[in-house]
Scaffold this motif. Sequence first.
Motif, PDB file in Angstrom:
ATOM      1  N   ASP A 240     -17.001   2.664  72.380  1.00  0.00           N
ATOM      2  CA  ASP A 240     -17.078   2.360  70.948  1.00  0.00           C
ATOM      3  C   ASP A 240     -18.337   1.541  70.692  1.00  0.00           C
ATOM      4  O   ASP A 240     -18.425   0.381  71.086  1.00  0.00           O
ATOM      5  CB  ASP A 240     -15.846   1.580  70.511  1.00  0.00           C
ATOM      6  CG  ASP A 240     -15.886   1.197  69.032  1.00  0.00           C
ATOM      7  OD1 ASP A 240     -16.806   1.639  68.317  1.00  0.00           O
ATOM      8  OD2 ASP A 240     -14.989   0.449  68.601  1.00  0.00           O
TER       9      ASP A 240
ATOM     10  N   SER B 203     -19.668   1.479  67.449  1.00  0.00           N
ATOM     11  CA  SER B 203     -19.724   1.658  65.994  1.00  0.00           C
ATOM     12  C   SER B 203     -20.482   0.542  65.275  1.00  0.00           C
ATOM     13  O   SER B 203     -20.943   0.741  64.153  1.00  0.00           O
ATOM     14  CB  SER B 203     -18.310   1.782  65.428  1.00  0.00           C
ATOM     15  OG  SER B 203     -17.533   0.641  65.773  1.00  0.00           O
TER      16      SER B 203
ATOM     17  N   ALA C 133     -17.882   8.351  63.664  1.00  0.00           N
ATOM     18  CA  ALA C 133     -17.098   7.115  63.708  1.00  0.00           C
ATOM     19  C   ALA C 133     -17.723   6.067  64.616  1.00  0.00           C
ATOM     20  O   ALA C 133     -17.213   4.952  64.712  1.00  0.00           O
ATOM     21  CB  ALA C 133     -15.678   7.433  64.177  1.00  0.00           C
ATOM     22  N   GLY C 134     -18.813   6.418  65.310  1.00  0.00           N
ATOM     23  CA  GLY C 134     -19.481   5.454  66.174  1.00  0.00           C
ATOM     24  C   GLY C 134     -18.991   5.439  67.607  1.00  0.00           C
ATOM     25  O   GLY C 134     -19.196   4.473  68.329  1.00  0.00           O
ATOM     26  N   THR C 135     -18.372   6.520  68.037  1.00  0.00           N
ATOM     27  CA  THR C 135     -17.923   6.638  69.422  1.00  0.00           C
ATOM     28  C   THR C 135     -18.960   7.425  70.204  1.00  0.00           C
ATOM     29  O   THR C 135     -19.334   8.527  69.807  1.00  0.00           O
ATOM     30  CB  THR C 135     -16.556   7.349  69.500  1.00  0.00           C
ATOM     31  OG1 THR C 135     -15.617   6.610  68.715  1.00  0.00           O
ATOM     32  CG2 THR C 135     -16.068   7.449  70.929  1.00  0.00           C
TER      33      THR C 135
END
Length: 80
Positions: free
Chosen positions: A13, A15, A70-72
């Motif tokens: 993650d 994000s 989603a920023g993954t």
Amino acid sequence: VRAQGDTYQVVADVSQFEPSDIVVTTSNCHVAIQAEKVAEDGTICDTFTHKCQLPEDTDPLSVSCALTEAGTLVITARRR
């Protein structure tokens, strides 16, 4: 590192970072993710570092990564 079918997958993650802040490198079956958020005054206000070793049966030329909306960050590599 997760095995999914004939591939390995590393998920992180990131994000809170812009895509230009993220650097992914590979060397000798190791993957390193580094990200730095720099404030307007030039100071580093947030960092992220993650290193992992890929399994020995990884095809080193198949490593790729993608950033979801989603920023993954998803890093995939094929198994030999």
